[in-house]
Scaffold this active site. Structure first.
Site, mmCIF file in Angstrom:
data_model
loop_
_atom_site.group_PDB
_atom_site.id
_atom_site.type_symbol
_atom_site.label_atom_id
_atom_site.label_comp_id
_atom_site.label_asym_id
_atom_site.label_seq_id
_atom_site.Cartn_x
_atom_site.Cartn_y
_atom_site.Cartn_z
ATOM 1 N N HIS A 67 0.805 -1.121 0.057
ATOM 2 C CA HIS A 67 0.198 -0.059 -0.106
ATOM 3 C C HIS A 67 0.939 1.269 0.077
ATOM 4 O O HIS A 67 1.903 1.467 0.609
ATOM 5 C CB HIS A 67 -1.065 -0.128 1.173
ATOM 6 C CG HIS A 67 -2.268 -0.977 1.275
ATOM 7 N ND1 HIS A 67 -1.917 -2.279 1.367
ATOM 8 C CD2 HIS A 67 -3.529 -0.686 0.980
ATOM 9 C CE1 HIS A 67 -3.172 -2.940 1.086
ATOM 10 N NE2 HIS A 67 -3.902 -1.986 0.913
ATOM 11 N N PRO A 68 0.332 2.313 -0.644
ATOM 12 C CA PRO A 68 1.226 3.550 -0.758
ATOM 13 C C PRO A 68 0.692 4.405 0.742
ATOM 14 O O PRO A 68 -0.270 4.092 1.330
ATOM 15 C CB PRO A 68 0.486 4.319 -1.819
ATOM 16 C CG PRO A 68 -0.639 3.805 -2.152
ATOM 17 C CD PRO A 68 -0.776 2.411 -1.632
ATOM 18 N N SER A 84 -6.614 3.735 -5.682
ATOM 19 C CA SER A 84 -5.864 4.386 -4.345
ATOM 20 C C SER A 84 -6.248 6.140 -4.801
ATOM 21 O O SER A 84 -6.557 6.561 -3.867
ATOM 22 C CB SER A 84 -4.574 4.246 -4.322
ATOM 23 O OG SER A 84 -4.161 4.659 -3.284
ATOM 24 N N GLU A 87 -9.851 6.961 -4.049
ATOM 25 C CA GLU A 87 -10.049 7.061 -2.470
ATOM 26 C C GLU A 87 -9.394 8.070 -1.803
ATOM 27 O O GLU A 87 -9.886 8.862 -1.084
ATOM 28 C CB GLU A 87 -9.560 5.329 -1.749
ATOM 29 C CG GLU A 87 -10.566 4.495 -2.461
ATOM 30 C CD GLU A 87 -9.719 3.047 -2.400
ATOM 31 O OE1 GLU A 87 -10.281 2.120 -2.934
ATOM 32 O OE2 GLU A 87 -8.672 3.029 -2.182
ATOM 33 N N GLN A 88 -8.159 8.359 -2.193
ATOM 34 C CA GLN A 88 -7.436 9.364 -1.423
ATOM 35 C C GLN A 88 -7.937 10.938 -1.945
ATOM 36 O O GLN A 88 -8.247 11.621 -1.020
ATOM 37 C CB GLN A 88 -5.979 9.325 -1.861
ATOM 38 C CG GLN A 88 -5.344 8.214 -1.307
ATOM 39 C CD GLN A 88 -4.054 8.113 -1.073
ATOM 40 O OE1 GLN A 88 -3.419 9.223 -0.604
ATOM 41 N NE2 GLN A 88 -3.257 7.170 -1.322
ATOM 42 N N PHE A 119 0.932 2.905 7.101
ATOM 43 C CA PHE A 119 -0.428 3.153 7.638
ATOM 44 C C PHE A 119 -1.489 2.808 6.686
ATOM 45 O O PHE A 119 -1.414 3.913 5.547
ATOM 46 C CB PHE A 119 -0.463 4.306 8.484
ATOM 47 C CG PHE A 119 -1.802 4.895 8.855
ATOM 48 C CD1 PHE A 119 -2.342 4.113 9.976
ATOM 49 C CD2 PHE A 119 -2.752 5.883 8.378
ATOM 50 C CE1 PHE A 119 -3.549 4.302 10.556
ATOM 51 C CE2 PHE A 119 -3.722 6.251 8.715
ATOM 52 C CZ PHE A 119 -4.354 5.702 10.021
ATOM 53 N N LEU A 121 -5.664 2.903 5.979
ATOM 54 C CA LEU A 121 -7.008 3.075 6.318
ATOM 55 C C LEU A 121 -8.014 3.443 5.464
ATOM 56 O O LEU A 121 -7.453 3.691 4.274
ATOM 57 C CB LEU A 121 -6.927 4.551 7.202
ATOM 58 C CG LEU A 121 -8.262 5.128 7.771
ATOM 59 C CD1 LEU A 121 -8.432 4.525 9.167
ATOM 60 C CD2 LEU A 121 -7.956 6.837 8.081
ATOM 61 N N ALA A 123 -9.788 5.008 3.730
ATOM 62 C CA ALA A 123 -9.877 6.511 3.564
ATOM 63 C C ALA A 123 -11.111 6.854 3.117
ATOM 64 O O ALA A 123 -11.807 8.209 3.458
ATOM 65 C CB ALA A 123 -8.852 7.137 2.630
HETATM 66 N N1 GUN Z 1 -7.090 3.782 2.008
HETATM 67 C C1 GUN Z 1 -7.844 3.433 0.938
HETATM 68 N N2 GUN Z 1 -6.663 3.397 -0.218
HETATM 69 C C2 GUN Z 1 -5.657 3.387 0.558
HETATM 70 C C3 GUN Z 1 -4.138 3.339 0.025
HETATM 71 O O1 GUN Z 1 -4.072 3.007 -1.379
HETATM 72 N N3 GUN Z 1 -3.209 3.373 0.759
HETATM 73 C C4 GUN Z 1 -3.417 3.577 2.298
HETATM 74 N N4 GUN Z 1 -2.260 3.548 3.143
HETATM 75 N N5 GUN Z 1 -4.579 3.695 2.428
HETATM 76 C C5 GUN Z 1 -5.846 3.488 1.855
#
Ligand code: GUN
Length: 173
Positions: A67-68, A84, A87-88, A119, A121, A123
């Site tokens: 995960h990033p 990602s 979501e971010q 970490f 989560l 998000a």
């Molecule tokens: N929550 C939702 N997507 C991601 C993600 O790509 N990386 C992290 N660290 N949390 C997330």
């Protein structure tokens, strides 16, 4: 997409479509394909999660390391997966001010130093204010408890991604 469509996919198509349900872990989709046919979304989800649960802790930590960081280097470099990024961005993490970004970078670094993985989560389920708060809180947790908490977040992310795919809303490429 209905479950009959999912059950009719050949290996390549299945991994193309479901390969990022667990971030950057297409191997999990590759293994889940062998378990078809699936009776529905919940059944499909169950197989993804059973794979994760069956791994030794080193494999589970490996999943987390794929995960990033939230609001981290990959976001700045434009190197996130489509899922990602969505979501971010949905959580407001793509539009942080410099001070907020710095604070998160510091917390992310402390978290990695303590636990050895980034970490994670879900998000999308939390707002941007919740991210540093949760990060600071989870930094205090004992390592075994934190591994469980992080994997629970991986599953929440996977559940949302699967539900999107079955509802016909794949992340834009
Ligand atoms: N929550 C939702 N997507 C991601 C993600 O790509 N990386 C992290 N660290 N949390 C997330």
């Amino acid at each position: 997409m209905d479950i009959e469509k999912v059950n009719s996919m050949d290996f390549g198509e299945f991994v193309d479509v479901f390969g990022n349900v667990i971030e950057r872990c297409p191997l999990i989709a590759a293994a889940v394909w062998s378990q078809r046919p699936f009776s529905g979304l919940e059944d499909l989800e169950k197989h993804f999660f059973a794979f994760i649960d069956a791994l030794p802790p080193s494999g589970q930590e490996g999943i987390l390391r794929c995960h990033p960081d939230l609001a981290g280097r990959e976001l700045l470099r434009g190197a996130l997966t489509a899922e990602s990024l969505r979501e971010q961005s949905g959580a407001g993490l793509t539009s942080l001010g410099a001070a907020e970004r710095l604070r998160l970078a510091e917390l992310n670094a402390q978290y990695r130093a303590r636990f050895g993985f980034p970490f994670v989560l879900a998000a999308r389920l939390r707002g941007r204010e919740a991210v540093p708060r949760e990060l600071a809180r989870r930094l205090q947790c004992p390592p075994a408890q934190e591994l469980r908490a992080a994997l629970a977040e991986v599953k929440k992310i996977g559940r949302l991604r699967l539900a999107d795919l079955l509802a016909g809303h794949p992340a834009p490429r």
